[in-house]
Design a protein around this motif. Structure first.
Motif, PDB file in Angstrom:
ATOM      1  N   LEU A 170     -84.890 114.953 -36.604  1.00  0.00           N
ATOM      2  CA  LEU A 170     -83.653 114.559 -35.937  1.00  0.00           C
ATOM      3  C   LEU A 170     -82.474 114.587 -36.906  1.00  0.00           C
ATOM      4  N   LEU A 171     -82.703 114.121 -38.135  1.00  0.00           N
ATOM      5  CA  LEU A 171     -81.625 114.078 -39.121  1.00  0.00           C
ATOM      6  C   LEU A 171     -81.356 115.441 -39.741  1.00  0.00           C
ATOM      7  N   ILE A 172     -82.431 116.154 -40.096  1.00  0.00           N
ATOM      8  CA  ILE A 172     -82.277 117.388 -40.864  1.00  0.00           C
ATOM      9  C   ILE A 172     -81.977 118.584 -39.974  1.00  0.00           C
ATOM     10  N   VAL A 173     -82.549 118.612 -38.764  1.00  0.00           N
ATOM     11  CA  VAL A 173     -82.419 119.785 -37.896  1.00  0.00           C
ATOM     12  C   VAL A 173     -81.461 119.537 -36.735  1.00  0.00           C
ATOM     13  N   ASP A 174     -81.693 118.458 -35.983  1.00  0.00           N
ATOM     14  CA  ASP A 174     -80.951 118.267 -34.738  1.00  0.00           C
ATOM     15  C   ASP A 174     -79.467 117.984 -34.963  1.00  0.00           C
ATOM     16  N   VAL A 175     -79.153 117.143 -35.934  1.00  0.00           N
ATOM     17  CA  VAL A 175     -77.738 116.816 -36.175  1.00  0.00           C
ATOM     18  C   VAL A 175     -76.951 118.031 -36.651  1.00  0.00           C
ATOM     19  N   PRO A 176     -77.445 118.801 -37.644  1.00  0.00           N
ATOM     20  CA  PRO A 176     -76.697 120.024 -37.992  1.00  0.00           C
ATOM     21  C   PRO A 176     -76.607 121.026 -36.844  1.00  0.00           C
ATOM     22  N   CYS A 177     -77.693 121.133 -36.049  1.00  0.00           N
ATOM     23  CA  CYS A 177     -77.652 122.060 -34.917  1.00  0.00           C
ATOM     24  C   CYS A 177     -76.646 121.596 -33.861  1.00  0.00           C
ATOM     25  N   LEU A 178     -76.477 120.295 -33.737  1.00  0.00           N
ATOM     26  CA  LEU A 178     -75.460 119.788 -32.815  1.00  0.00           C
ATOM     27  C   LEU A 178     -74.065 120.214 -33.258  1.00  0.00           C
ATOM     28  N   VAL A 179     -73.832 120.166 -34.569  1.00  0.00           N
ATOM     29  CA  VAL A 179     -72.540 120.614 -35.101  1.00  0.00           C
ATOM     30  C   VAL A 179     -72.341 122.105 -34.827  1.00  0.00           C
ATOM     31  N   LEU A 180     -73.408 122.909 -35.024  1.00  0.00           N
ATOM     32  CA  LEU A 180     -73.312 124.350 -34.749  1.00  0.00           C
ATOM     33  C   LEU A 180     -73.044 124.609 -33.267  1.00  0.00           C
ATOM     34  N   PHE A 181     -73.680 123.810 -32.400  1.00  0.00           N
ATOM     35  CA  PHE A 181     -73.469 123.994 -30.962  1.00  0.00           C
ATOM     36  C   PHE A 181     -72.021 123.672 -30.575  1.00  0.00           C
ATOM     37  N   VAL A 182     -71.456 122.630 -31.181  1.00  0.00           N
ATOM     38  CA  VAL A 182     -70.056 122.284 -30.900  1.00  0.00           C
ATOM     39  C   VAL A 182     -69.125 123.408 -31.349  1.00  0.00           C
ATOM     40  N   ILE A 183     -69.424 123.983 -32.505  1.00  0.00           N
ATOM     41  CA  ILE A 183     -68.592 125.087 -32.998  1.00  0.00           C
ATOM     42  C   ILE A 183     -68.649 126.276 -32.043  1.00  0.00           C
ATOM     43  N   ASN A 184     -69.870 126.609 -31.596  1.00  0.00           N
ATOM     44  CA  ASN A 184     -70.009 127.729 -30.654  1.00  0.00           C
ATOM     45  C   ASN A 184     -69.355 127.423 -29.311  1.00  0.00           C
ATOM     46  N   THR A 185     -69.381 126.143 -28.916  1.00  0.00           N
ATOM     47  CA  THR A 185     -68.754 125.760 -27.650  1.00  0.00           C
ATOM     48  C   THR A 185     -67.238 125.891 -27.729  1.00  0.00           C
ATOM     49  N   VAL A 186     -66.670 125.564 -28.899  1.00  0.00           N
ATOM     50  CA  VAL A 186     -65.215 125.652 -29.064  1.00  0.00           C
ATOM     51  C   VAL A 186     -64.751 127.099 -28.929  1.00  0.00           C
ATOM     52  N   PHE A 187     -65.469 128.046 -29.518  1.00  0.00           N
ATOM     53  CA  PHE A 187     -65.037 129.448 -29.509  1.00  0.00           C
ATOM     54  C   PHE A 187     -65.534 130.220 -28.281  1.00  0.00           C
ATOM     55  N   LEU A 188     -66.562 129.705 -27.600  1.00  0.00           N
ATOM     56  CA  LEU A 188     -67.044 130.239 -26.319  1.00  0.00           C
ATOM     57  C   LEU A 188     -67.656 131.640 -26.402  1.00  0.00           C
ATOM     58  N   ILE A 189     -67.478 132.343 -27.509  1.00  0.00           N
ATOM     59  CA  ILE A 189     -67.873 133.749 -27.574  1.00  0.00           C
ATOM     60  C   ILE A 189     -69.374 133.915 -27.443  1.00  0.00           C
ATOM     61  N   ARG A 190     -70.148 133.085 -28.148  1.00  0.00           N
ATOM     62  CA  ARG A 190     -71.592 133.263 -28.210  1.00  0.00           C
ATOM     63  C   ARG A 190     -72.360 132.386 -27.226  1.00  0.00           C
ATOM     64  N   LEU A 191     -71.664 131.633 -26.399  1.00  0.00           N
ATOM     65  CA  LEU A 191     -72.366 130.733 -25.471  1.00  0.00           C
ATOM     66  C   LEU A 191     -73.292 131.469 -24.505  1.00  0.00           C
ATOM     67  N   PRO A 192     -72.891 132.589 -23.897  1.00  0.00           N
ATOM     68  CA  PRO A 192     -73.832 133.302 -23.013  1.00  0.00           C
ATOM     69  C   PRO A 192     -75.104 133.740 -23.726  1.00  0.00           C
ATOM     70  N   ALA A 193     -74.960 134.242 -24.952  1.00  0.00           N
ATOM     71  CA  ALA A 193     -76.145 134.671 -25.706  1.00  0.00           C
ATOM     72  C   ALA A 193     -77.046 133.483 -26.036  1.00  0.00           C
ATOM     73  N   ILE A 194     -76.436 132.344 -26.396  1.00  0.00           N
ATOM     74  CA  ILE A 194     -77.232 131.140 -26.691  1.00  0.00           C
ATOM     75  C   ILE A 194     -77.978 130.678 -25.452  1.00  0.00           C
ATOM     76  N   ALA A 195     -77.293 130.614 -24.321  1.00  0.00           N
ATOM     77  CA  ALA A 195     -77.929 130.163 -23.079  1.00  0.00           C
ATOM     78  C   ALA A 195     -79.060 131.101 -22.678  1.00  0.00           C
ATOM     79  N   SER A 196     -78.867 132.399 -22.804  1.00  0.00           N
ATOM     80  CA  SER A 196     -79.911 133.365 -22.443  1.00  0.00           C
ATOM     81  C   SER A 196     -81.133 133.226 -23.339  1.00  0.00           C
ATOM     82  N   ALA A 197     -80.908 133.067 -24.633  1.00  0.00           N
ATOM     83  CA  ALA A 197     -82.035 132.946 -25.571  1.00  0.00           C
ATOM     84  C   ALA A 197     -82.822 131.659 -25.351  1.00  0.00           C
ATOM     85  N   LEU A 198     -82.118 130.561 -25.085  1.00  0.00           N
ATOM     86  CA  LEU A 198     -82.804 129.284 -24.896  1.00  0.00           C
ATOM     87  C   LEU A 198     -83.552 129.236 -23.563  1.00  0.00           C
TER      88      LEU A 198
END
Length: 242
Positions: A170-198
């Motif tokens: 939770l500390l080492i993986v999830d929190v940094p990944c949450l920051v990466l997700f927020v960054i991708n959400t702000v720019f919107l460019i890669r959100l479709p690719a992220i949603a498709s992969a997940l």
């Protein structure tokens, strides 16, 4: 005169003229080797019992602490029953019971330390499913009896290991990944690719960190190209004028 025989010799009591005179005849007693060995054994027994008494004083306090915790009480009672049902001698049983008390006290301290970790896991909701799956998978290596699994030391070690593992994830993986997700959400460019992969992933919690890291790298590359495109777009009119 009257006289009597005692272990230390012969005592004679003489009375006359209103006075009592006690005469003690000292008799030398020869102590045999068996007497010395018996005396040594008695001293050893007394010393061992004194040490056991000193050890029992803190043991009683630890015992009350473990029994008062309720959580460790069934484990301790189970260990004591196993010891009493064994064929060991009284001294060995008492030592094993004392060891069981202190071992359960150590486990109790570990449980108190890990209690905030498991609370964070359940409060964040994100790690509940993989945590419960890890605990459930640990039961497959023991007999199907639920209570036998609950009272085994193996089950406690597995649960503690799962708590520590998923708290660190939770500390080492999830929190940094949450920051990466927020960054991708702000720019919107890669959100479709992220949603498709997940959505196409077979194990969400195992694959989403790699998906986010990969798409964030792609986002950085895209931003570089966008920046270069903007620069070329702005510089093109200047070049045509010149």
């Amino acid at each position: 005169p009257r006289s009597g025989t005692f272990p230390s010799g012969r005592v004679r009591v003489l009375g006359g003229g209103g006075q009592i005179v006690v005469v003690l005849d000292v008799v030398e007693v020869n102590r045999t080797d068996s007497d010395l060995r018996l005396e040594y054994r008695l001293k050893v027994i007394v010393f061992k019992e004194a040490c056991s008494t000193v050890a029992d004083i803190p043991t009683v306090g630890v015992l009350l602490l473990v029994l008062g915790s309720i959580w460790r009480a069934p484990f301790l009672i189970s260990d004591v029953i196993v010891v009493y049902c064994s064929s060991d001698g009284i001294m060995k049983k008492s030592l094993k019971i004392r060891d069981a008390i202190f071992i359960n006290a150590i486990y109790l301290i570990m449980d108190v330390i890990l209690a905030p970790f498991i609370a964070i896991i359940f409060l964040t909701l994100w790690r509940i499913k993989p945590f419960l799956r890890a605990v459930s998978d640990s039961k497959t290596e023991l007999p199907s009896d639920y209570w036998q699994w609950c009272l085994s030391k193996y089950s406690g070690d597995q649960v503690r290991g799962a708590v520590l593992k998923h708290f660190l994830l939770l500390l080492i993986v999830d929190v940094p990944c949450l920051v990466l997700f927020v960054i991708n959400t702000v720019f919107l460019i890669r959100l479709p690719a992220i949603a498709s992969a997940l959505l196409s992933s077979s194990s969400f919690h195992d694959e989403y960190p790699f998906v986010l890291i990969g798409e964030t790298i792609n986002l950085a590359v895209d931003l570089v190209y966008i920046f270069l495109g903007v620069c070329l777009f702005l510089m093109r009119p200047i070049s045509t004028v010149m």
